[in-house]
Design a protein around this motif. Structure first.
Motif, PDB file in Angstrom:
ATOM      1  N   UNK A  37    -102.379  74.782 -35.203  1.00 31.22           N
ATOM      2  CA  UNK A  37    -103.337  74.084 -34.606  1.00 31.22           C
ATOM      3  C   UNK A  37    -103.364  72.386 -35.377  1.00 31.22           C
ATOM      4  N   UNK A  38    -102.644  71.399 -34.907  1.00 27.62           N
ATOM      5  CA  UNK A  38    -102.430  70.295 -35.679  1.00 27.62           C
ATOM      6  C   UNK A  38    -103.417  69.422 -35.483  1.00 27.62           C
ATOM      7  N   UNK A  39    -104.058  69.291 -34.431  1.00 32.06           N
ATOM      8  CA  UNK A  39    -105.301  68.117 -34.364  1.00 32.06           C
ATOM      9  C   UNK A  39    -106.407  69.105 -33.681  1.00 32.06           C
ATOM     10  N   UNK A  40    -107.518  69.133 -34.453  1.00 34.98           N
ATOM     11  CA  UNK A  40    -108.708  69.994 -34.202  1.00 34.98           C
ATOM     12  C   UNK A  40    -109.868  69.044 -33.547  1.00 34.98           C
ATOM     13  N   UNK A  41    -109.941  68.481 -32.457  1.00 33.92           N
ATOM     14  CA  UNK A  41    -111.087  67.659 -31.988  1.00 33.92           C
ATOM     15  C   UNK A  41    -111.304  66.650 -32.344  1.00 33.92           C
ATOM     16  N   UNK A  42    -110.442  65.721 -32.634  1.00 32.17           N
ATOM     17  CA  UNK A  42    -110.148  64.475 -33.424  1.00 32.17           C
ATOM     18  C   UNK A  42    -110.837  63.562 -32.434  1.00 32.17           C
ATOM     19  N   UNK A  43    -112.003  62.724 -32.695  1.00 31.96           N
ATOM     20  CA  UNK A  43    -112.469  61.785 -32.058  1.00 31.96           C
ATOM     21  C   UNK A  43    -112.505  60.372 -32.718  1.00 31.96           C
TER      22      UNK A  43
END
Length: 262
Positions: A37-43
């Motif tokens: 899981x390399x990106x975990x909900x990035x905003x």
């Protein structure tokens, strides 16, 4: 970091002037091989003319994240808007976005069999469909802008690493992008060559170019960035102005990272 809900995206994209968002990322998630899981909900939102510096340890997801902005990396969940265009699997949208987003990588990726001038002219001729005369005129202007006009007829292998990276910047600018992405552009350079590349990037920032820069160059971040963010373990951990980020961070993860690079 500003979180933007789906219900407010259209209102946000309708901003104007300095408030106009050029990049909106909403809850972006990405997996490699369905297990990492390399990106975990990035905003994140980047406004017109802003210089955003992204820092973080190796494996934090920072390079993967900015590569999603021009579809060099896909993402599985969330949404990304670039200059108001939803970045999806729609090939037409991807092509449109790639024409508006320039990117400079760690490696220069120049064509060794083409001259410096030909490298810079190539994309405008083939993608923008410019006539050769116009492409050459713009290419020469850009080579002068990045300080290597006298190298125009040479081949990449005849240049130093710093000079090659400046050619790569000129090549990206030749497409007249609205946004420039830099993925650790000085990490492959000898220390004495770093400054000449950073000077070109400072000049771009001064001209009002919207820039997202992945780098560990603290001096550049302090001097040029409007905001600095830290990524770690696929998350955006902290964001602040350079003064606050480097002098009084609030997150322990940021403090630990800075203690290792300062």
């Amino acid at each position: 970091m500003t979180q933007i809900g789906t219900e407010t995206v259209q209102d946000t994209m309708n901003g104007s002037g300095d408030d106009k968002p050029m990049i909106i990322a909403q809850d972006v998630e990405k997996w490699y091989d369905n297990n990492f899981h390399v990106l975990r909900g990035v905003s994140m939102t980047v406004t017109k003319g802003e210089v955003l510096v992204v820092m973080g340890p190796s494996g934090s997801g920072k390079s993967t994240f900015i590569r999603t902005f021009n579809a060099l990396e896909s993402y599985q969940k969330g949404k990304i808007f670039v200059d108001g265009i939803l970045l999806s699997h729609d090939v037409k949208n991807i092509e449109t976005i790639r024409q508006e987003v320039g990117m400079v990588f760690q490696q220069f990726n120049l064509f060794p069999h083409l001259s410096v001038l030909q490298n810079v002219m190539l994309a405008p001729i083939w993608v923008r469909r410019w006539p050769k005369a116009r492409a050459e005129e713009v290419a020469l202007q850009l080579l002068e802008r990045v300080g290597i006009l006298e190298q125009a007829k040479k081949f990449p292998g005849q240049l130093s690493g710093g000079q090659q990276q400046r050619v790569a910047i000129a090549r990206a600018l030749a497409m007249q992008p609205k946004i420039m992405l830099f993925d650790e552009p000085t990490s492959a350079l000898d220390p004495e060559m770093v400054r000449e590349v950073l000077d070109v990037m400072r000049s771009l920032a001064d001209s009002g170019m919207t820039m997202v820069v992945v780098t560990h160059e603290v001096g550049f971040a302090r001097e040029v960035a409007d905001r600095v963010v830290l990524m770690a373990d696929g998350l955006l951990v902290e964001e602040a102005t350079p003064e606050v980020f480097f002098n009084s961070p609030t997150e322990e993860r940021t403090k630990k990272f800075l203690s290792q690079i300062l």
